[in-house]
Design a protein around this motif. Sequence first.
Motif, PDB file in Angstrom:
ATOM      1  N   GLU A  36      -2.661   9.291   5.006  1.00  0.00           N
ATOM      2  CA  GLU A  36      -2.560   9.985   3.715  1.00  0.00           C
ATOM      3  C   GLU A  36      -3.179   9.189   2.584  1.00  0.00           C
ATOM      4  O   GLU A  36      -3.389   9.690   1.489  1.00  0.00           O
ATOM      5  CB  GLU A  36      -1.105  10.323   3.400  1.00  0.00           C
ATOM      6  CG  GLU A  36      -0.226   9.116   3.159  1.00  0.00           C
ATOM      7  CD  GLU A  36       1.217   9.501   2.851  1.00  0.00           C
ATOM      8  OE1 GLU A  36       1.927   8.667   2.241  1.00  0.00           O
ATOM      9  OE2 GLU A  36       1.617  10.620   3.215  1.00  0.00           O
ATOM     10  N   ARG A  37      -3.480   7.923   2.849  1.00  0.00           N
ATOM     11  CA  ARG A  37      -4.189   7.051   1.910  1.00  0.00           C
ATOM     12  C   ARG A  37      -4.680   5.860   2.726  1.00  0.00           C
ATOM     13  O   ARG A  37      -4.269   5.675   3.875  1.00  0.00           O
ATOM     14  CB  ARG A  37      -3.274   6.584   0.776  1.00  0.00           C
ATOM     15  CG  ARG A  37      -2.123   5.719   1.230  1.00  0.00           C
ATOM     16  CD  ARG A  37      -1.136   5.415   0.113  1.00  0.00           C
ATOM     17  NE  ARG A  37      -0.117   4.456   0.523  1.00  0.00           N
ATOM     18  CZ  ARG A  37       0.946   4.735   1.268  1.00  0.00           C
ATOM     19  NH1 ARG A  37       1.126   5.968   1.709  1.00  0.00           N
ATOM     20  NH2 ARG A  37       1.821   3.792   1.580  1.00  0.00           N
ATOM     21  N   ALA A  38      -5.543   5.054   2.137  1.00  0.00           N
ATOM     22  CA  ALA A  38      -6.005   3.849   2.829  1.00  0.00           C
ATOM     23  C   ALA A  38      -4.853   2.861   2.951  1.00  0.00           C
ATOM     24  O   ALA A  38      -4.238   2.489   1.942  1.00  0.00           O
ATOM     25  CB  ALA A  38      -7.164   3.220   2.068  1.00  0.00           C
ATOM     26  N   VAL A  39      -4.531   2.450   4.174  1.00  0.00           N
ATOM     27  CA  VAL A  39      -3.408   1.538   4.389  1.00  0.00           C
ATOM     28  C   VAL A  39      -3.798   0.336   5.248  1.00  0.00           C
ATOM     29  O   VAL A  39      -2.940  -0.455   5.624  1.00  0.00           O
ATOM     30  CB  VAL A  39      -2.206   2.264   5.042  1.00  0.00           C
ATOM     31  CG1 VAL A  39      -1.661   3.330   4.116  1.00  0.00           C
ATOM     32  CG2 VAL A  39      -2.597   2.871   6.387  1.00  0.00           C
ATOM     33  N   GLY A  40      -5.085   0.183   5.544  1.00  0.00           N
ATOM     34  CA  GLY A  40      -5.527  -0.900   6.413  1.00  0.00           C
ATOM     35  C   GLY A  40      -5.883  -2.161   5.663  1.00  0.00           C
ATOM     36  O   GLY A  40      -5.312  -2.475   4.599  1.00  0.00           O
ATOM     37  N   ALA A  41      -6.849  -2.903   6.196  1.00  0.00           N
ATOM     38  CA  ALA A  41      -7.200  -4.217   5.660  1.00  0.00           C
ATOM     39  C   ALA A  41      -7.624  -4.158   4.201  1.00  0.00           C
ATOM     40  O   ALA A  41      -7.469  -5.140   3.463  1.00  0.00           O
ATOM     41  CB  ALA A  41      -8.317  -4.835   6.506  1.00  0.00           C
ATOM     42  N   SER A  42      -8.142  -3.009   3.753  1.00  0.00           N
ATOM     43  CA  SER A  42      -8.640  -2.907   2.380  1.00  0.00           C
ATOM     44  C   SER A  42      -7.550  -3.083   1.333  1.00  0.00           C
ATOM     45  O   SER A  42      -7.846  -3.416   0.178  1.00  0.00           O
ATOM     46  CB  SER A  42      -9.328  -1.552   2.166  1.00  0.00           C
ATOM     47  OG  SER A  42     -10.477  -1.447   2.972  1.00  0.00           O
ATOM     48  N   ILE A  43      -6.307  -2.845   1.694  1.00  0.00           N
ATOM     49  CA  ILE A  43      -5.220  -3.031   0.722  1.00  0.00           C
ATOM     50  C   ILE A  43      -4.326  -4.219   1.073  1.00  0.00           C
ATOM     51  O   ILE A  43      -3.365  -4.501   0.359  1.00  0.00           O
ATOM     52  CB  ILE A  43      -4.359  -1.761   0.583  1.00  0.00           C
ATOM     53  CG1 ILE A  43      -3.515  -1.511   1.837  1.00  0.00           C
ATOM     54  CG2 ILE A  43      -5.216  -0.553   0.258  1.00  0.00           C
ATOM     55  CD1 ILE A  43      -2.356  -0.570   1.628  1.00  0.00           C
ATOM     56  N   ARG A  44      -4.653  -4.923   2.151  1.00  0.00           N
ATOM     57  CA  ARG A  44      -3.775  -6.007   2.615  1.00  0.00           C
ATOM     58  C   ARG A  44      -4.425  -7.364   2.376  1.00  0.00           C
ATOM     59  O   ARG A  44      -4.478  -8.216   3.265  1.00  0.00           O
ATOM     60  CB  ARG A  44      -3.473  -5.827   4.099  1.00  0.00           C
ATOM     61  CG  ARG A  44      -2.890  -4.467   4.442  1.00  0.00           C
ATOM     62  CD  ARG A  44      -2.477  -4.401   5.889  1.00  0.00           C
ATOM     63  NE  ARG A  44      -2.187  -3.046   6.327  1.00  0.00           N
ATOM     64  CZ  ARG A  44      -1.599  -2.734   7.470  1.00  0.00           C
ATOM     65  NH1 ARG A  44      -1.228  -3.706   8.301  1.00  0.00           N
ATOM     66  NH2 ARG A  44      -1.393  -1.478   7.804  1.00  0.00           N
ATOM     67  N   ASN A  45      -4.918  -7.590   1.180  1.00  0.00           N
ATOM     68  CA  ASN A  45      -5.672  -8.803   0.903  1.00  0.00           C
ATOM     69  C   ASN A  45      -5.315  -9.353  -0.479  1.00  0.00           C
ATOM     70  O   ASN A  45      -4.424  -8.849  -1.148  1.00  0.00           O
ATOM     71  CB  ASN A  45      -7.175  -8.528   1.028  1.00  0.00           C
ATOM     72  CG  ASN A  45      -7.622  -7.369   0.156  1.00  0.00           C
ATOM     73  OD1 ASN A  45      -7.566  -7.429  -1.070  1.00  0.00           O
ATOM     74  ND2 ASN A  45      -8.075  -6.281   0.781  1.00  0.00           N
ATOM     75  N   PHE A  46      -6.027 -10.384  -0.887  1.00  0.00           N
ATOM     76  CA  PHE A  46      -5.763 -11.024  -2.177  1.00  0.00           C
ATOM     77  C   PHE A  46      -6.250 -10.203  -3.367  1.00  0.00           C
ATOM     78  O   PHE A  46      -5.887 -10.494  -4.502  1.00  0.00           O
ATOM     79  CB  PHE A  46      -6.481 -12.379  -2.250  1.00  0.00           C
ATOM     80  CG  PHE A  46      -5.930 -13.450  -1.361  1.00  0.00           C
ATOM     81  CD1 PHE A  46      -4.845 -14.212  -1.761  1.00  0.00           C
ATOM     82  CD2 PHE A  46      -6.507 -13.718  -0.137  1.00  0.00           C
ATOM     83  CE1 PHE A  46      -4.341 -15.224  -0.966  1.00  0.00           C
ATOM     84  CE2 PHE A  46      -6.009 -14.728   0.679  1.00  0.00           C
ATOM     85  CZ  PHE A  46      -4.921 -15.481   0.266  1.00  0.00           C
ATOM     86  N   GLY A  47      -7.128  -9.236  -3.112  1.00  0.00           N
ATOM     87  CA  GLY A  47      -7.767  -8.538  -4.226  1.00  0.00           C
ATOM     88  C   GLY A  47      -8.846  -9.374  -4.882  1.00  0.00           C
ATOM     89  O   GLY A  47      -9.209  -9.144  -6.034  1.00  0.00           O
ATOM     90  N   MET A  48      -9.387 -10.328  -4.132  1.00  0.00           N
ATOM     91  CA  MET A  48     -10.383 -11.241  -4.683  1.00  0.00           C
ATOM     92  C   MET A  48     -11.793 -10.716  -4.462  1.00  0.00           C
ATOM     93  O   MET A  48     -12.175 -10.415  -3.332  1.00  0.00           O
ATOM     94  CB  MET A  48     -10.269 -12.614  -4.016  1.00  0.00           C
ATOM     95  CG  MET A  48      -8.987 -13.363  -4.337  1.00  0.00           C
ATOM     96  SD  MET A  48      -8.864 -14.858  -3.307  1.00  0.00           S
ATOM     97  CE  MET A  48      -7.501 -15.709  -4.136  1.00  0.00           C
ATOM     98  N   ILE A  49     -12.580 -10.607  -5.522  1.00  0.00           N
ATOM     99  CA  ILE A  49     -14.022 -10.455  -5.405  1.00  0.00           C
ATOM    100  C   ILE A  49     -14.549 -11.868  -5.545  1.00  0.00           C
ATOM    101  O   ILE A  49     -14.433 -12.480  -6.616  1.00  0.00           O
ATOM    102  CB  ILE A  49     -14.581  -9.491  -6.466  1.00  0.00           C
ATOM    103  CG1 ILE A  49     -14.109  -8.056  -6.158  1.00  0.00           C
ATOM    104  CG2 ILE A  49     -16.101  -9.497  -6.454  1.00  0.00           C
ATOM    105  CD1 ILE A  49     -12.772  -7.695  -6.680  1.00  0.00           C
ATOM    106  N   TRP A  50     -15.142 -12.422  -4.487  1.00  0.00           N
ATOM    107  CA  TRP A  50     -15.181 -13.869  -4.267  1.00  0.00           C
ATOM    108  C   TRP A  50     -16.596 -14.388  -3.984  1.00  0.00           C
ATOM    109  O   TRP A  50     -16.906 -14.852  -2.881  1.00  0.00           O
ATOM    110  CB  TRP A  50     -14.249 -14.185  -3.081  1.00  0.00           C
ATOM    111  CG  TRP A  50     -13.680 -15.552  -3.036  1.00  0.00           C
ATOM    112  CD1 TRP A  50     -13.920 -16.510  -2.103  1.00  0.00           C
ATOM    113  CD2 TRP A  50     -12.740 -16.124  -3.950  1.00  0.00           C
ATOM    114  NE1 TRP A  50     -13.191 -17.645  -2.378  1.00  0.00           N
ATOM    115  CE2 TRP A  50     -12.452 -17.425  -3.500  1.00  0.00           C
ATOM    116  CE3 TRP A  50     -12.112 -15.659  -5.107  1.00  0.00           C
ATOM    117  CZ2 TRP A  50     -11.578 -18.268  -4.173  1.00  0.00           C
ATOM    118  CZ3 TRP A  50     -11.241 -16.500  -5.775  1.00  0.00           C
ATOM    119  CH2 TRP A  50     -10.978 -17.775  -5.313  1.00  0.00           C
TER     120      TRP A  50
END
Length: 376
Positions: A36-50
């Motif tokens: 129903e929404r993205a729930v994989g690796a894309s949301i399970r991270n630091f949120g860093m653009i690195w």
Amino acid sequence: MKQPSAIVIGAGIVGLATARALAIRGYKVTIFERNERAVGASIRNFGMIWPIGQATGPLFERAMLSRSIWKEICTEANIWHDEVGSLHMAYHDDELQVIQEYVDVNHLHRNCSLLTPEQTLAKSPAVNPDGLKGALFSSEEMIVESRVAVGQVAKYLADKYDVEFHWNTAISQIQHPKVISGSRSWEADEIFVCSGADFETLYPELFLSLEISKCKLQMMRLVSQPGDWRIGPALCGGLSMIHYPGFQAAASLPALRKRYEEQYATHLKWGIHVMASQNGSGELTIGDSHEYGLVHDPFDKEFINTMITAYLHTFANFKDWKLMQSWHGIYPKMMNGETELIRDIEPGVTVINGVGGNGMTLSFGLCEQYIASREK
């Protein structure tokens, strides 16, 4: 002239980046997401653009392109983002030497500098001053709250470019120009498979033929810091310098790695390097570890979280260390040195995958460059 059409499978960051690159070129884009929404690796991270993690050259340029696209979308869609940069602390002479060499090699190409202990503490009140010898500061890193931002980017694409989303729709078969989910099907001129590790379901023979693995990483989140206290830049310990390819420009890095292999053998066995970022609510995301294999234990290892937290204490002092969440993510990674997997499976069907742990940093740039290259 008929408007070209494309189907993208997967609403994670690679799928969204692909959809954006197509939509700005006039494609009618439809995205299919099995949840129903993205729930994989894309949301399970630091949120860093690195960008700092990428070696100077094409990948660094891709990271900076990606950062500029992130910045544009966040600004237009009013998505929280924080251009705080990063600090890599040094508590030993060999760590300081790697930083100095990194700055010497890269100062003409990147906005980075070697800070004194006093300058480091002025950048962040969260740095542990005990034994601090200095730090690498880079201004180019940006933080988003990935678990919210990914969904906000999807809404932005729907609102601005009329990208159509089919949630809770698992695509189980592709017969170009058709994608199939149970008794339903849809057609488009081109089909892009951007579904992370799930693409093995659609193309199991291809998946098994590739030098690809799945990486499990463990992460944690600490509570909002009291009194709106901010840590400033994202914080990193020395282990991060042997994790990211960007630091291979430093001539003395192998010697530092050798010491770490002796002093932190268990950390390296479990792929642990330690960083911390802060979201807009003041919560701290900390991690992480890296375990490789095609099948992973679904249960997290408490000793890994303990090792991460203990190492974090060596370079960070937070106001409140209370744990509010822990989790793991799994992403596909190419194990042959390739930085991504792009394959034309058949005419009109392309797999874009395998960006490893660099999805937030590289996806927008990668997909923009790839779709642009097809126009030439």
